[in-house]
Design a protein around this motif. Sequence first.
Motif, PDB file in Angstrom:
ATOM      1  N   LEU A  12      20.567 -10.431  39.779  1.00 38.86           N
ATOM      2  CA  LEU A  12      19.369 -10.739  39.143  1.00 38.86           C
ATOM      3  C   LEU A  12      18.348 -11.376  39.867  1.00 38.86           C
ATOM      4  O   LEU A  12      17.128 -10.925  39.749  1.00 38.86           O
ATOM      5  CB  LEU A  12      19.710 -11.919  37.942  1.00 38.86           C
ATOM      6  CG  LEU A  12      20.123 -11.154  36.548  1.00 38.86           C
ATOM      7  CD1 LEU A  12      20.530 -12.405  35.639  1.00 38.86           C
ATOM      8  CD2 LEU A  12      19.418 -10.388  35.990  1.00 38.86           C
ATOM      9  N   LEU A  15      16.540  -8.473  41.645  1.00 45.51           N
ATOM     10  CA  LEU A  15      15.943  -7.363  40.673  1.00 45.51           C
ATOM     11  C   LEU A  15      14.477  -6.944  40.940  1.00 45.51           C
ATOM     12  O   LEU A  15      14.371  -5.689  40.979  1.00 45.51           O
ATOM     13  CB  LEU A  15      15.825  -7.993  39.181  1.00 45.51           C
ATOM     14  CG  LEU A  15      15.682  -6.753  38.191  1.00 45.51           C
ATOM     15  CD1 LEU A  15      16.802  -5.698  38.161  1.00 45.51           C
ATOM     16  CD2 LEU A  15      15.806  -7.536  36.868  1.00 45.51           C
ATOM     17  N   GLN A  16      13.746  -7.608  41.704  1.00 42.35           N
ATOM     18  CA  GLN A  16      12.355  -7.606  41.773  1.00 42.35           C
ATOM     19  C   GLN A  16      12.361  -6.644  43.317  1.00 42.35           C
ATOM     20  O   GLN A  16      11.724  -5.693  43.177  1.00 42.35           O
ATOM     21  CB  GLN A  16      11.369  -8.644  42.285  1.00 42.35           C
ATOM     22  CG  GLN A  16       9.775  -8.403  42.406  1.00 42.35           C
ATOM     23  CD  GLN A  16       9.218  -9.747  42.161  1.00 42.35           C
ATOM     24  OE1 GLN A  16       9.680 -10.895  42.340  1.00 42.35           O
ATOM     25  NE2 GLN A  16       8.172  -9.679  42.066  1.00 42.35           N
ATOM     26  N   ARG A  30      12.096  -2.604  35.371  1.00 41.68           N
ATOM     27  CA  ARG A  30      13.200  -3.091  36.480  1.00 41.68           C
ATOM     28  C   ARG A  30      14.374  -3.681  35.380  1.00 41.68           C
ATOM     29  O   ARG A  30      15.534  -3.727  35.750  1.00 41.68           O
ATOM     30  CB  ARG A  30      12.917  -4.304  37.071  1.00 41.68           C
ATOM     31  CG  ARG A  30      11.646  -3.482  38.196  1.00 41.68           C
ATOM     32  CD  ARG A  30      11.144  -4.646  39.083  1.00 41.68           C
ATOM     33  NE  ARG A  30      10.085  -4.129  39.783  1.00 41.68           N
ATOM     34  CZ  ARG A  30       9.083  -4.873  40.587  1.00 41.68           C
ATOM     35  NH1 ARG A  30       9.227  -6.176  40.308  1.00 41.68           N
ATOM     36  NH2 ARG A  30       8.219  -4.099  41.219  1.00 41.68           N
ATOM     37  N   GLN A  31      13.866  -4.124  34.230  1.00 39.73           N
ATOM     38  CA  GLN A  31      15.174  -4.826  33.498  1.00 39.73           C
ATOM     39  C   GLN A  31      16.004  -3.830  32.737  1.00 39.73           C
ATOM     40  O   GLN A  31      17.141  -3.978  32.148  1.00 39.73           O
ATOM     41  CB  GLN A  31      14.474  -5.653  32.129  1.00 39.73           C
ATOM     42  CG  GLN A  31      13.657  -6.672  32.792  1.00 39.73           C
ATOM     43  CD  GLN A  31      12.588  -7.320  31.796  1.00 39.73           C
ATOM     44  OE1 GLN A  31      13.020  -6.960  30.496  1.00 39.73           O
ATOM     45  NE2 GLN A  31      11.898  -8.400  32.101  1.00 39.73           N
ATOM     46  N   ILE A  34      19.749  -3.855  33.620  1.00 39.60           N
ATOM     47  CA  ILE A  34      20.462  -5.072  32.774  1.00 39.60           C
ATOM     48  C   ILE A  34      20.865  -4.106  31.438  1.00 39.60           C
ATOM     49  O   ILE A  34      22.200  -4.210  31.249  1.00 39.60           O
ATOM     50  CB  ILE A  34      19.762  -6.134  32.585  1.00 39.60           C
ATOM     51  CG1 ILE A  34      19.553  -7.020  33.980  1.00 39.60           C
ATOM     52  CG2 ILE A  34      20.619  -7.123  31.558  1.00 39.60           C
ATOM     53  CD1 ILE A  34      18.641  -7.999  34.021  1.00 39.60           C
TER      54      ILE A  34
END
Length: 89
Positions: A12, A15-16, A30-31, A34
């Motif tokens: 997490l 993630l960027q 990008r999410q 998950i």
Amino acid sequence: MALNSLAIDIMLPALQQIGASLGVENENHRQYVITAYILGFGGGQLFFGPISDRFGRRAPLVAGLIIYVAAVAAAAIAPTFAVLLACRA
């Protein structure tokens, strides 16, 4: 079950940077990493439940861990975002 929490929490903060490295233009996409992981983890339980009822717990657990480690290794060297999503699912 500890691997589930670790697999999400460890990536997490990055993630960027993962999205930037793989060329994801839309920040909201990008999410999907998950979402793919949660869908893959939940879907796997549908298969491993009946398999463990038939063959016991040890063999499916070892097979699942081998598949998990292979997918993690593939995700670590994923050249594109689509490959990363496929490895996380």
